[in-house]
Scaffold this active site. Sequence first.
Site, PDB file in Angstrom:
ATOM      1  NE  ARG A  39      12.441  20.928  13.494  1.00 37.71           N
ATOM      2  CZ  ARG A  39      13.364  21.552  13.369  1.00 37.71           C
ATOM      3  NH1 ARG A  39      14.233  21.640  12.257  1.00 37.71           N
ATOM      4  NH2 ARG A  39      14.161  21.838  14.656  1.00 37.71           N
TER       5      ARG A  39
ATOM      6  NE  ARG B  55      11.168  25.104   9.974  1.00 37.67           N
ATOM      7  CZ  ARG B  55      12.526  25.237  10.749  1.00 37.67           C
ATOM      8  NH1 ARG B  55      13.507  25.863   9.856  1.00 37.67           N
ATOM      9  NH2 ARG B  55      12.852  24.775  11.716  1.00 37.67           N
TER      10      ARG B  55
ATOM     11  NE  ARG C 279      20.793  23.718  18.780  1.00 32.29           N
ATOM     12  CZ  ARG C 279      20.322  23.425  17.656  1.00 32.29           C
ATOM     13  NH1 ARG C 279      21.195  22.465  16.703  1.00 32.29           N
ATOM     14  NH2 ARG C 279      19.202  23.753  17.063  1.00 32.29           N
TER      15      ARG C 279
ATOM     16  NE  ARG D  95      13.808  24.930  17.667  1.00 34.36           N
ATOM     17  CZ  ARG D  95      13.161  24.750  16.808  1.00 34.36           C
ATOM     18  NH1 ARG D  95      11.789  24.988  16.805  1.00 34.36           N
ATOM     19  NH2 ARG D  95      13.897  24.605  15.557  1.00 34.36           N
TER      20      ARG D  95
ATOM     21  CE  LYS E 288      21.068  26.458  12.310  1.00 37.23           C
ATOM     22  NZ  LYS E 288      19.980  27.141  12.629  1.00 37.23           N
TER      23      LYS E 288
HETATM   24  P1  AMP Z   1      17.636  21.677  14.779  1.00 36.97           P
HETATM   25  O1  AMP Z   1      17.018  20.915  13.601  1.00 36.97           O
HETATM   26  O2  AMP Z   1      18.957  21.930  14.313  1.00 36.97           O
HETATM   27  O3  AMP Z   1      16.658  22.897  14.914  1.00 36.97           O
HETATM   28  O4  AMP Z   1      17.660  20.855  16.023  1.00 36.97           O
HETATM   29  C1  AMP Z   1      16.472  20.385  16.377  1.00 36.97           C
HETATM   30  C2  AMP Z   1      16.569  19.886  17.987  1.00 36.97           C
HETATM   31  O5  AMP Z   1      17.587  18.908  17.888  1.00 36.97           O
HETATM   32  C3  AMP Z   1      17.215  21.055  18.698  1.00 36.97           C
HETATM   33  O6  AMP Z   1      16.352  21.769  19.364  1.00 36.97           O
HETATM   34  C4  AMP Z   1      17.888  20.328  19.957  1.00 36.97           C
HETATM   35  O7  AMP Z   1      16.998  19.542  20.961  1.00 36.97           O
HETATM   36  C5  AMP Z   1      18.432  18.985  19.391  1.00 36.97           C
HETATM   37  N1  AMP Z   1      19.701  19.228  18.615  1.00 36.97           N
HETATM   38  C6  AMP Z   1      20.422  19.385  17.615  1.00 36.97           C
HETATM   39  N2  AMP Z   1      21.538  19.509  17.620  1.00 36.97           N
HETATM   40  C7  AMP Z   1      22.181  19.590  18.717  1.00 36.97           C
HETATM   41  C8  AMP Z   1      23.436  19.936  19.513  1.00 36.97           C
HETATM   42  N3  AMP Z   1      24.373  20.251  18.816  1.00 36.97           N
HETATM   43  N4  AMP Z   1      23.351  19.854  20.925  1.00 36.97           N
HETATM   44  C9  AMP Z   1      22.208  19.701  21.330  1.00 36.97           C
HETATM   45  N5  AMP Z   1      21.033  19.501  21.010  1.00 36.97           N
HETATM   46  C10 AMP Z   1      20.966  19.552  19.592  1.00 36.97           C
END
Ligand code: AMP
Length: 332
Positions: free
Chosen positions: A277, A232, A193, A288, A118
Amino acid sequence: MFTSTSALRLASRRIATTSTRSVSSASSSTATKVVKEGSSRYANEEYLRKALPLLLASGVAIVGASQLSSNNETSTTTLCRSKSSNKVEAAIQQTKDKFAKYWPRNIMILFGPPGAGKGTHGPKIEDLLGIPQLSTGDMLRAAVAAQTEVGKKAQAVMKAGGLVSDDIVVGIIRDRIKEDDCKFGFILDGFPRTLVQAQALDKMLAEEGASVTKVIELQVPDEVLEERICGRWIHKSSGRSYHVKFAPPKSMQVGDDGKPIAESMKDDETGEPLMQRPDDTASALVKRLQGYHNETVPILNHYSPNGIVKTVNANQKMDGVWGEVLDSLSRK
Ligand code: AMP
């Protein structure tokens, strides 16, 4: 180049799917320069691709300038000679305002598990359509770094790979999509999500008579994701993403243990240090992925009846993925 008013109107219509950044940055002088370039340069496809938004912007500007013009000249040839940059700027603004007011926003969801790509393909869609990618993950990481109230609440759950509360993320998105750069649309990355978030999104869009226009699902088998995620490295300020095996930075050195030396991981463009990260670990990934399959995937069923869900095989070479993404974006 543009020989009739109808051609110019066609160009102005095309602007809706052309980078607004290109439009806003297209000065009349640059556009005019492009029009005057020798025909040999047009043989270069790459050059033409880059020049197109400028040509279109100049076309739109000329059409608008004709509407604003106080004299009664209607001939396009005459208008092409107009030197009034104020009128051109006003025309560009008028055209942008028209699209912002009367055209539906392009509201897309970029969907997929962590590591699906993404963050790689989102910026390319941004460039193509001129609408911003809104990553709730990025926004939350910024909140954590700044130690805001939201950041403090989200920090621990994010590190463990859990989901931040629906209220928090819905609030973040509600505010963000009101900003000026979202007026032609936006690409959601990492949101919604959960089904609750999808329903909240639908409700806030319904308030302006809008709805999600496209969901692009990037499909990658779980077993491929661990290698992608754990290798990564990221350049924080630009979001550029590297991988120890598939896309190593030029500076990477490997230690006696066969692992990359952290100090050697630098961004190719700036030379600044890269980072990993805190949730890009095998243990956090398990959680996740659980969250993704149990809570996020049902969202596809929610949007499927609308005929807007497109699936892309994201487990292939990058060009192949991008080709499928382009297919899924285009009207059939
Ligand atoms: P990402 O960068 O999209 O992988 O998001 C990193 C982390 O942010 C996720 O593992 C969640 O802990 C939190 N997060 C991001 N977007 C959401 C969402 N829409 N709902 C809940 N938690 C989120």
